[in-house]
Motif scaffolding. Structure first.
Motif, PDB file in Angstrom:
ATOM      1  N   ILE B 356       0.865  -1.189   0.000  1.00 40.76           N
ATOM      2  CA  ILE B 356       0.000   0.000   0.000  1.00 40.76           C
ATOM      3  C   ILE B 356       0.900   1.237   0.000  1.00 40.76           C
ATOM      4  CG2 ILE B 356      -1.738   1.304   1.298  1.00 40.76           C
ATOM      5  CD1 ILE B 356      -2.599  -1.479   2.474  1.00 40.76           C
ATOM      6  N   GLY B 357       0.745   2.072  -0.997  1.00 42.81           N
ATOM      7  CA  GLY B 357       1.560   3.278  -1.097  1.00 42.81           C
ATOM      8  C   GLY B 357       1.029   4.364  -0.178  1.00 42.81           C
ATOM      9  N   TYR B 358       1.946   5.129   0.399  1.00 43.98           N
ATOM     10  CA  TYR B 358       1.537   6.204   1.310  1.00 43.98           C
ATOM     11  C   TYR B 358       2.300   7.475   0.929  1.00 43.98           C
ATOM     12  CZ  TYR B 358       1.206   8.913   5.654  1.00 43.98           C
ATOM     13  OH  TYR B 358       1.000   9.905   6.568  1.00 43.98           O
ATOM     14  N   LEU B 359       1.548   8.519   0.667  1.00 43.27           N
ATOM     15  CA  LEU B 359       2.170   9.784   0.265  1.00 43.27           C
ATOM     16  C   LEU B 359       1.609  10.899   1.134  1.00 43.27           C
ATOM     17  CD1 LEU B 359       3.889  11.448  -1.718  1.00 43.27           C
ATOM     18  CD2 LEU B 359       1.910  11.560  -3.214  1.00 43.27           C
ATOM     19  N   LYS B 360       2.507  11.507   1.913  1.00 35.61           N
ATOM     20  CA  LYS B 360       2.068  12.636   2.743  1.00 35.61           C
ATOM     21  C   LYS B 360       2.715  13.889   2.195  1.00 35.61           C
ATOM     22  CE  LYS B 360       1.455  14.045   7.549  1.00 35.61           C
ATOM     23  NZ  LYS B 360       1.674  15.491   7.434  1.00 35.61           N
ATOM     24  N   PHE B 361       1.908  14.806   1.775  1.00 37.37           N
ATOM     25  CA  PHE B 361       2.459  16.078   1.307  1.00 37.37           C
ATOM     26  C   PHE B 361       1.669  17.209   1.935  1.00 37.37           C
ATOM     27  CE2 PHE B 361      -0.580  16.552  -2.344  1.00 37.37           C
ATOM     28  CZ  PHE B 361      -1.117  15.276  -2.304  1.00 37.37           C
ATOM     29  N   ASN B 362       2.406  18.244   2.335  1.00 39.24           N
ATOM     30  CA  ASN B 362       1.829  19.261   3.201  1.00 39.24           C
ATOM     31  C   ASN B 362       1.497  20.565   2.493  1.00 39.24           C
ATOM     32  OD1 ASN B 362       1.969  17.419   5.259  1.00 39.24           O
ATOM     33  ND2 ASN B 362       4.040  18.035   5.824  1.00 39.24           N
ATOM     34  N   SER B 363       1.366  20.486   1.198  1.00 45.88           N
ATOM     35  CA  SER B 363       0.816  21.594   0.413  1.00 45.88           C
ATOM     36  C   SER B 363       0.677  21.099  -1.016  1.00 45.88           C
ATOM     37  CB  SER B 363       1.728  22.824   0.449  1.00 45.88           C
ATOM     38  OG  SER B 363       2.806  22.662  -0.447  1.00 45.88           O
ATOM     39  N   PHE B 364       0.039  21.904  -1.825  1.00 44.64           N
ATOM     40  CA  PHE B 364       0.053  21.646  -3.265  1.00 44.64           C
ATOM     41  C   PHE B 364       0.933  22.730  -3.883  1.00 44.64           C
ATOM     42  CE2 PHE B 364      -3.554  19.132  -2.142  1.00 44.64           C
ATOM     43  CZ  PHE B 364      -3.581  18.114  -3.080  1.00 44.64           C
ATOM     44  N   PRO B 365       2.252  22.479  -3.936  1.00 44.61           N
ATOM     45  CA  PRO B 365       3.139  23.528  -4.427  1.00 44.61           C
ATOM     46  C   PRO B 365       2.975  23.746  -5.932  1.00 44.61           C
ATOM     47  CG  PRO B 365       4.351  21.510  -4.049  1.00 44.61           C
ATOM     48  CD  PRO B 365       2.957  21.255  -3.586  1.00 44.61           C
ATOM     49  N   ASP B 366       3.539  24.841  -6.381  1.00 43.45           N
ATOM     50  CA  ASP B 366       3.432  25.196  -7.794  1.00 43.45           C
ATOM     51  C   ASP B 366       4.050  24.084  -8.653  1.00 43.45           C
ATOM     52  OD1 ASP B 366       3.422  26.303 -10.258  1.00 43.45           O
ATOM     53  OD2 ASP B 366       4.278  28.224  -9.646  1.00 43.45           O
ATOM     54  N   ALA B 367       3.263  23.555  -9.560  1.00 43.41           N
ATOM     55  CA  ALA B 367       3.742  22.434 -10.383  1.00 43.41           C
ATOM     56  C   ALA B 367       4.892  22.840 -11.292  1.00 43.41           C
ATOM     57  CB  ALA B 367       2.600  21.871 -11.210  1.00 43.41           C
ATOM     58  N   SER B 368       4.980  24.120 -11.617  1.00 47.41           N
ATOM     59  CA  SER B 368       6.068  24.533 -12.493  1.00 47.41           C
ATOM     60  C   SER B 368       7.408  24.484 -11.764  1.00 47.41           C
ATOM     61  CB  SER B 368       5.813  25.941 -13.022  1.00 47.41           C
ATOM     62  OG  SER B 368       5.802  26.840 -11.942  1.00 47.41           O
ATOM     63  N   ILE B 369       7.357  24.501 -10.450  1.00 47.33           N
ATOM     64  CA  ILE B 369       8.585  24.401  -9.658  1.00 47.33           C
ATOM     65  C   ILE B 369       8.751  22.962  -9.160  1.00 47.33           C
ATOM     66  CG2 ILE B 369       9.764  25.269  -7.574  1.00 47.33           C
ATOM     67  CD1 ILE B 369       9.333  27.588  -9.378  1.00 47.33           C
ATOM     68  N   CYS B 370       7.659  22.364  -8.736  1.00 45.28           N
ATOM     69  CA  CYS B 370       7.731  21.080  -8.028  1.00 45.28           C
ATOM     70  C   CYS B 370       7.181  19.905  -8.835  1.00 45.28           C
ATOM     71  CB  CYS B 370       6.978  21.187  -6.704  1.00 45.28           C
ATOM     72  SG  CYS B 370       7.776  22.313  -5.554  1.00 45.28           S
ATOM     73  N   GLY B 371       6.934  20.143 -10.108  1.00 46.76           N
ATOM     74  CA  GLY B 371       6.362  19.073 -10.930  1.00 46.76           C
ATOM     75  C   GLY B 371       7.224  17.835 -10.956  1.00 46.76           C
ATOM     76  N   SER B 372       8.537  18.018 -11.084  1.00 51.89           N
ATOM     77  CA  SER B 372       9.413  16.854 -11.186  1.00 51.89           C
ATOM     78  C   SER B 372       9.471  16.108  -9.856  1.00 51.89           C
ATOM     79  CB  SER B 372      10.806  17.270 -11.642  1.00 51.89           C
ATOM     80  OG  SER B 372      11.271  18.310 -10.835  1.00 51.89           O
ATOM     81  N   THR B 373       9.392  16.848  -8.752  1.00 46.59           N
ATOM     82  CA  THR B 373       9.378  16.188  -7.436  1.00 46.59           C
ATOM     83  C   THR B 373       8.123  15.338  -7.290  1.00 46.59           C
ATOM     84  OG1 THR B 373      10.503  18.115  -6.566  1.00 46.59           O
ATOM     85  CG2 THR B 373       9.583  16.609  -4.952  1.00 46.59           C
ATOM     86  N   ALA B 374       7.005  15.920  -7.704  1.00 44.17           N
ATOM     87  CA  ALA B 374       5.745  15.174  -7.638  1.00 44.17           C
ATOM     88  C   ALA B 374       5.809  13.941  -8.529  1.00 44.17           C
ATOM     89  CB  ALA B 374       4.585  16.064  -8.064  1.00 44.17           C
ATOM     90  N   ALA B 375       6.380  14.114  -9.720  1.00 39.64           N
ATOM     91  CA  ALA B 375       6.470  12.983 -10.659  1.00 39.64           C
ATOM     92  C   ALA B 375       7.347  11.885 -10.066  1.00 39.64           C
ATOM     93  CB  ALA B 375       7.035  13.457 -11.994  1.00 39.64           C
TER      94      ALA B 375
END
Lengths: 121, 543
Positions: B356-375
């Motif tokens: 079971i995958g678990y992803l905790k993230f504490n904001s929805f940051p700007d995808a243009s900056i954090c897109g690769s991190t999210a990917a």
């Protein structure tokens, strides 16, 4: 050669009827169908699919040859087929085989007939 | 008719057979009289068709008389084809029509197919190549919307508008969030419901910059909004300011003009306008001779009738300027650096027992900056059998990140919600990005953990997935922020924060403003993870 012919026996009913229908004269496909129906007194009817499938095979084995159009025919699309010498030999071999079968069958049936009667104690 | 069908069946026979016997067979059909025999012949031809293709492969291309090989006229080798058939000239026209029809159908299929076969997407390149758009087009807080396929053809050139308009609200909430206010926030023209930019602005004016995000009261939007009022002006400077009736009248005029133009609900806007005008006429404002008191008074008057805790009048002792249309490169660089330091607020990415995958993230940051991190985070969880998104400490952020993360849960671009901007009277659609190549999560069970502090875009993410029945929400009812606000300058010292954009879910036709997002499984936030794991395990066992 004879062994080669015998390897094809017995012939399938369709092949036998086609060869038999061509034994008398050259015929076109529709003519073969009608002749087969006549010979079997309407009990065996060949569809064009079966007929030409068999003709294809017979031509390849060179038992039948394709002649072409015949002048004066009512339908110019018709092609005539002729039994070759090889075809005739095969047919003769098959008829001989069948005659043997019939002879054997008759003799068997004659022997078997009295035994078929129920015995009484 | 029957003859036509019979002819078609004959044509479908292997070429060798067709050429040898086709005409003859058709002639037999033509000599047959009666419908029943004709039908029997048709059946016979169907059987023959099967027989010839299945049982007679040796005869497929046998020709009656093999065509003599063409000799080259001038010694140049020539090619001959097995089938010397040439269509008649008249057949070219139907052929052309048929070709065009097939071509058109193929084009339509490509355009509307769920799987974009012609679309090759490289996430990193896409994120870096995204363009800037004016913030006026982007209410933040829940910002950076991605135009859907209706708005733009994202199948060809997908982009994520890059609008770092504010500090992600995680900054003011989560322990892992940035501890210092970012200039990006101070420059933000429009902010989220929590008004981080108002808060940041006022704090920036003070000599001692306060840390944001440490106070527990800041997790409450109400408290944060109140703080923006109480801390706007240092007491020492307050004494210098003095407002007469004319000045108050000008501010009220400005506030009424902005509220009636921008506030999401026209009727409520009208009520607020009438109320503050009434109070002015009644002399209720006469005692408010300093800016901060007057701002607080107007705020209270407006909230009394609107019951909207996000309407706020803000007073600043220093002159406020018109906001620049976009953050400077320096501000963006700082935001980027801050995000890099915090791993874009992606706090925990792990695979729990039972895959079971678990992803905790504490904001929805700007995808243009954090897109690769999210990917990268999603790629790490690509092979899990179920996935849990932990939004319990997520105060929202950018809707472009909502679209990025949600894209992993669908096998086609999916309509998430619309943004209705009252001031612009415009409606924009937000869609998930096209499916990520190689993604395996589109059909996996998904769970979203919520808490009473899950806010804004994080609520949007939860609400959208709930409406689409794509995820099971586990936890507490969320904060209830479904509108997005923006600050509007009235004069050199007064600005007003007005919720002006409403999220409209295409399924429910409404949003979660005021009510919050109800979870599917109501448990205390602290127990939500355990409950979600149990649910996931049960679901996986049932499979």
């Amino acid at each position: 050669m004879e062994d080669g012919l015998h390897s094809f026996l017995p012939l399938s009913p369709a092949t036998l009827h086609i060869l038999l229908s061509l034994a008398g004269e050259d015929l076109h496909g529709y003519g073969i169908m009608q002749e087969v129906a006549r010979q079997s007194e309407g009990k065996y009817r060949l569809g064009p699919g079966t007929l030409y499938d068999n003709l294809q095979k017979l031509i390849q084995r060179e038992w039948v040859e394709k002649l072409g159009r015949r002048a004066g025919d009512e339908d110019p699309r018709r092609r005539y087929y002729r039994l070759t010498l090889a075809g005739r030999r095969v047919l003769e071999a098959e008829i001989a085989r069948l005659a043997e079968v019939v002879r054997e069958a008759r003799s068997r049936l004659q022997i078997a007939r009295p035994a078929a009667k129920p015995r009484r104690a | 008719m029957l003859r036509r069908i019979y002819r078609c069946v004959l044509r479908l026979h292997p070429p060798g057979f067709r050429r040898r016997f086709g005409d003859e067979i058709l002639s037999i059909f033509d000599h047959t009289k009666g419908k029943l025999p004709a039908f029997q012949l048709l059946m016979d031809s169907v059987l023959s068709l099967i027989r010839q293709w299945v049982l007679r492969p040796g005869f497929w291309n046998v020709s009656v008389s093999a065509p003599a090989p063409q000799s080259a006229l001038d010694g140049v080798p020539s090619f001959c084809t097995l089938n010397p058939f040439r269509p008649r000239a008249a057949a070219v026209v139907p052929g052309l029509i048929l070709s065009m029809a097939v071509f058109s159908l193929t084009c339509v299929a490509i355009k509307y197919s769920w799987i974009r076969v012609l679309h090759v997407r490289i996430p990193e390149v896409q994120f870096e190549a995204s363009r800037w758009i004016p913030p006026s087009a982007t209410p933040s807080g829940f910002s950076g919307r991605i135009p859907g396929p209706v708005a733009e053809n994202q199948a060809i050139t997908p982009h994520i508008p890059n609008v770092p308009a504010q500090i992600p609200e995680a900054a003011s909430r989560a322990a892992s969030a940035p501890r210092t206010p970012l200039p990006v926030a101070a420059r933000a023209q429009k902010d989220g419901a929590l008004q981080p930019s108002a808060s940041a602005q006022s704090k920036a004016h003070q000599s001692k910059a306060q840390e944001i995000g440490r106070s527990s009261t800041e997790t409450d939007p109400q408290a944060a909004a109140a703080q923006s009022l109480t801390t706007t002006t240092p007491p020492a400077l307050d004494e210098l300011s003095s407002l007469d009736a004319a000045a108050r009248h000008r501010v009220i005029d400005g506030a009424i003009a902005i509220v009636t133009k921008y506030y999401v609900d026209a009727d409520v806007a009208q009520k607020m306008a009438i109320a503050i005008r009434e109070h002015e006429r009644n002399g209720d404002d006469n005692g408010a001779t300093d800016g901060s008191t007057f701002a607080a008074l107007l705020t209270r008057q407006m909230r009394d009738v609107s019951h909207d805790k996000y309407v706020a009048m803000i007073y600043s002792t220093v002159t406020t300027h018109e906001h620049s249309p976009a953050p400077t490169a320096e501000e963006v660089a700082r935001y980027r650096k801050e995000m890099e330091k915090n791993n874009c607020t992606f706090e925990k990415i792990t695979i729990l027992p039972h895959n079971i995958g678990y992803l905790k993230f504490n904001s929805f940051p700007d995808a243009s900056i954090c897109g690769s991190t999210a990917a990268a985070a999603m790629a790490r969880l690509n092979h899990v059998d179920a996935i849990i998104f932990d939004l319990r400490d997520n105060p929202g952020g950018y809707s472009n990140m909502v679209a990025v993360i949600a894209a992993y849960l669908f096998d086609r671009p999916t309509h998430l919600n619309d943004f209705y901007d009252r001031g612009e009277n415009s409606r924009e659609e937000s869609w998930t990005l096209p499916p990520v190549p190689g993604n395996r999560l589109a059909d996996k069970p998904a769970f979203v953990l919520t808490s009473s502090t899950t806010f804004s875009a994080a609520e949007g993410f939860s609400y959208d997935l709930k409406m689409l029945k794509r995820a099971t929400l586990v936890g507490e009812t969320t904060s209830g922020r479904g509108h997005m606000g923006a600050e509007h300058r009235i004069d050199d010292h007064f600005t007003i924060h007005v919720p002006g954009t409403r999220v409209i879910n295409p399924i429910s036709r409404t949003n979660w403003e005021g009510t919050g997002v109800e979870p599917d499984v109501k448990v205390k936030a602290a127990s939500a993870l355990r409950a979600a794991i149990d649910l996931a395990e049960a679901k996986l066992q049932r499979k």
